[in-house]
Design an enzyme around this catalytic site. Structure first.
Site, PDB file in Angstrom:
ATOM      1  CD  GLN A  28      -2.730   1.424   0.114  1.00  0.00           C
ATOM      2  OE1 GLN A  28      -3.190   0.463  -0.480  1.00  0.00           O
ATOM      3  NE2 GLN A  28      -2.975   2.659  -0.255  1.00  0.00           N
ATOM      4  CD  GLU A  29       2.922   3.677   3.807  1.00  0.00           C
ATOM      5  OE1 GLU A  29       3.224   4.657   3.091  1.00  0.00           O
ATOM      6  OE2 GLU A  29       2.320   3.811   4.879  1.00  0.00           O
ATOM      7  CB  SER A  30       6.548   1.661  -1.583  1.00  0.00           C
ATOM      8  OG  SER A  30       6.714   0.286  -1.216  1.00  0.00           O
TER       9      SER A  30
END
Length: 180
Positions: free
Chosen positions: A24-26
């Protein structure tokens, strides 16, 4: 999965939760950089990286280790009376939007007659942090609370997929072999 498993063991989380966070972050891109300057697999600020004792946010192992340790630190700040899994969902929201903003959403939840210890109730108040009418009443002001609610929802969905994949009888087969 080795770095996720190692960090999960130390931090006390399911490795698949950490993997879902990193996705989700990267999108699992160790070189990812946001316009606000967060970077790496776990999209850490330079301050968080220093606080967690790592030198290179773009090093996958360091990023995962620091992200997991920071999530543990945030999780430990969530009141113990909040039952799991709500406590973890709130910790994820705080990882994204900040602990102060999460607390503001919990205050709004209580003021509006719902349970500030239930994720289902708090997540509906997070978007209100982006509305000036509500945010002006709160110490930390405007926040991207709606983004934090979506962040948690996406992590939960991806985590569920990773769990399902791990439980599948087809686990370990190639896509072509499973299509036969």
């Amino acid at each position: 999965t080795g770095d996720f498993r190692d960090a999960a063991t130390v931090a006390g989380f399911d490795w698949r939760l950490l993997a879902a966070m990193a996705y989700q972050e990267s999108l699992w891109d160790a070189r990812a950089v946001s316009p606000t300057g967060v970077e790496g697999l776990m999209m850490l600020t330079s301050q968080t990286a220093r606080e967690m004792g790592i030198a290179d946010r773009t090093d996958p192992a360091q990023s995962i280790q620091a992200g997991a340790a920071y999530l543990r630190k945030v999780h430990d700040r969530i009141p113990e009376r909040i039952a799991e899994p709500d406590r973890t969902w709130m910790a994820l929201a705080a990882y994204n939007v900040g602990m102060g903003h999460l607390e503001h959403a919990r205050v709004l939840t209580e003021r509006q007659g719902d349970d500030p210890d239930r994720w289902q109730d708090v997540k509906t108040r997070l978007p209100m942090l982006g509305e000036p009418g509500y945010a002006n009443q709160l110490r930390y002001g405007l926040a991207a609370g709606g983004q934090a609610a979506r962040y948690v929802r996406h992590i939960r969905r991806y985590y569920d997929l990773l769990v399902l994949a791990g439980n599948s009888k087809r686990h370990g087969q190639t896509l072509l072999a499973s299509a036969e």
